[in-house]
Motif scaffolding. Structure first.
Motif, PDB file in Angstrom:
ATOM      1  N   ASP A 104      -5.567  -0.998  -0.913  1.00 21.03           N
ATOM      2  CA  ASP A 104      -4.750  -1.404  -2.001  1.00 21.03           C
ATOM      3  C   ASP A 104      -5.282  -2.735  -2.752  1.00 21.03           C
ATOM      4  O   ASP A 104      -4.632  -3.089  -3.648  1.00 21.03           O
ATOM      5  CB  ASP A 104      -3.163  -1.674  -1.444  1.00 21.03           C
ATOM      6  CG  ASP A 104      -2.847  -2.588  -0.224  1.00 21.03           C
ATOM      7  OD1 ASP A 104      -3.872  -3.175   0.231  1.00 21.03           O
ATOM      8  OD2 ASP A 104      -1.530  -2.926  -0.180  1.00 21.03           O
ATOM      9  N   ASP A 124      -8.386  -4.619   2.303  1.00 22.06           N
ATOM     10  CA  ASP A 124      -7.376  -3.218   2.245  1.00 22.06           C
ATOM     11  C   ASP A 124      -7.765  -2.418   0.944  1.00 22.06           C
ATOM     12  O   ASP A 124      -8.088  -2.941  -0.004  1.00 22.06           O
ATOM     13  CB  ASP A 124      -6.013  -3.715   2.543  1.00 22.06           C
ATOM     14  CG  ASP A 124      -5.910  -4.020   3.827  1.00 22.06           C
ATOM     15  OD1 ASP A 124      -6.339  -3.561   4.939  1.00 22.06           O
ATOM     16  OD2 ASP A 124      -4.929  -4.856   4.049  1.00 22.06           O
ATOM     17  N   ASN A 134      -0.811 -11.177   1.869  1.00 22.36           N
ATOM     18  CA  ASN A 134      -0.916 -10.498   3.138  1.00 22.36           C
ATOM     19  C   ASN A 134      -0.786 -11.930   4.111  1.00 22.36           C
ATOM     20  O   ASN A 134      -1.668 -12.862   4.057  1.00 22.36           O
ATOM     21  CB  ASN A 134      -2.079 -10.082   3.453  1.00 22.36           C
ATOM     22  CG  ASN A 134      -2.228  -8.685   2.888  1.00 22.36           C
ATOM     23  OD1 ASN A 134      -1.935  -8.716   1.292  1.00 22.36           O
ATOM     24  ND2 ASN A 134      -2.697  -7.512   3.551  1.00 22.36           N
ATOM     25  N   GLY A 146       0.694  -1.179  -0.153  1.00 23.09           N
ATOM     26  CA  GLY A 146      -0.107   0.216   0.136  1.00 23.09           C
ATOM     27  C   GLY A 146       0.928   1.232  -0.002  1.00 23.09           C
ATOM     28  O   GLY A 146       1.844   1.217   0.789  1.00 23.09           O
ATOM     29  N   HIS A 193       4.116  -7.282  -2.460  1.00 23.79           N
ATOM     30  CA  HIS A 193       3.559  -6.517  -1.446  1.00 23.79           C
ATOM     31  C   HIS A 193       4.702  -5.804  -0.508  1.00 23.79           C
ATOM     32  O   HIS A 193       4.687  -6.106   0.780  1.00 23.79           O
ATOM     33  CB  HIS A 193       2.420  -6.979  -0.537  1.00 23.79           C
ATOM     34  CG  HIS A 193       1.672  -6.341   0.125  1.00 23.79           C
ATOM     35  ND1 HIS A 193       2.165  -5.892   1.470  1.00 23.79           N
ATOM     36  CD2 HIS A 193       0.344  -5.764   0.169  1.00 23.79           C
ATOM     37  CE1 HIS A 193       1.062  -5.353   1.998  1.00 23.79           C
ATOM     38  NE2 HIS A 193       0.147  -5.147   1.139  1.00 23.79           N
TER      39      HIS A 193
HETATM   40 MN    MN Z   1      -1.356  -4.025   1.868  1.00 21.88          MN
END
Ligand code: MN
Ligand code: MLT
Length: 311
Positions: A93, A91, A206, A12, A276
């Protein structure tokens, strides 16, 4: 064969992040070839190279589509090779890019009911006309075909599975204690295979901990994408670029005692690729000592435009 295209490699905020004046972000803005800009994390997968499924709709999806010829419209006046979008969490993003895909061209949205519930609580997403953007609810540990509009089987299969993580930042509920109201399904990983057999891709963008489930999913995979948000858990605090640890944000770090590299060191995995990656993570910069350390461990760092294949 599974064709894989990395649309975005960064966490993000992307790289460089709009408000960061760090050395790495300044190098990226200056066009330094060791600090290539990266958009927010997303990959696209396809069995035939013609119909694509995008894993997570990053806020940068418009730019990502424009950059990748394979995702340009090929037929008629309005069309897209994107048959579906799969969400692995709620999220910003991962979901904000949906707002770019609102011009009434059909695709299928695949997500866990927890994430559909988040989307339904945010009326701005009503801009995705129901009936044009159709929904497929994912059930944990149940394999389903990626089909797209008209239920035309792409040949790809996905199996969603629970991953330790955290509810989306804007959904955190302090009153619910240490996990901020996180429930199973808020963060999922995906196994992606081909109906006709062949290799297995695992996407875990994630992840807060490598538990037995995560370990079992990545074992024997031909290609693994794994959460590479931070190098060390306290790096944002130490660099005075933030107040949260990785654990507080629901992310495991790459390095250290409880890091990803250590946790997966002895796993039988074909290719292991970090995705990420936060703009504070030194491993994002190609000439860093941390990047060398990762590569010595057999890890790769994803970059925008990276292409891979799972035979
Ligand atoms: Mn993220
Ligand atoms: C995360 O991965 O921790 C989130 O993308 C944070 C955010 O929403 O900015």
């Amino acid at each position: 064969m599974i064709h894989v295209l990395v649309l975005g490699a960064a966490a993000g905020g992307g790289f460089p992040q709009w408000n960061s004046n760090s050395e790495a972000c300044r190098r990226a803005r200056a066009g330094d070839s060791a600090a290539l800009p990266a958009t927010q994390a997303s990959i696209a997968v396809s069995a035939d190279g013609a119909r694509w499924f995008v894993i997570n709709a990053a806020p940068d999806i418009r730019e990502q589509i424009n950059r990748e010829k394979d995702l340009h419209p090929k037929t008629g006046l309005r069309s897209t090779p994107i048959a579906g979008i799969v969400l692995t969490n709620g999220d910003v993003d991962a979901v904000a890019g949906l707002l770019h895909l609102r011009e009434r061209t059909p695709y299928v949205l695949y997500a866990h009911p927890r994430i559909f519930a988040v989307i339904d609580q945010n009326p701005i997403f009503q801009v995705l006309a129901l009936g044009v953007v159709t929904r497929e609810s994912l059930t944990l540990d149940r394999t389903v075909p990626l089909a797209g509009p008209g239920a035309v089987d792409s040949g790809l299969r996905i199996t969603p599975f629970a991953v330790p993580g955290k509810v989306a930042l804007y959904m955190e509920d302090e009153s619910k204690g240490g996990d901020y109201g996180t429930e199973t399904g808020d963060t999922i990983g995906l196994e992606i295979t081909h109906a006709e057999g062949g290799g297995r891709l695992v996407f875990i963008g994630n992840c807060a901990a490598v538990d037995e489930n995560v370990r079992a999913r990545v074992a024997g995979a031909d290609l693994v994408f794994f959460d590479g948000t931070l190098w060390r858990d306290d790096e944002m605090i130490k660099r005075r670029e933030g107040v949260k640890t990785g654990q507080r944000m629901g992310h495991l770090s790459m390095a250290g005692e409880n890091g990803v590299m250590q946790a997966l060191r002895n796993q039988d995995i074909g290719r292991r690729v970090f995705i990420h990656i936060n703009n504070t993570n030194p491993a994002l910069v190609a000439d860093s000592a941390e990047r060398s350390e990762i590569e010595a461990e057999g890890w790769e760092v994803a970059f925008d435009g990276m292409r891979l294949e799972v035979p």
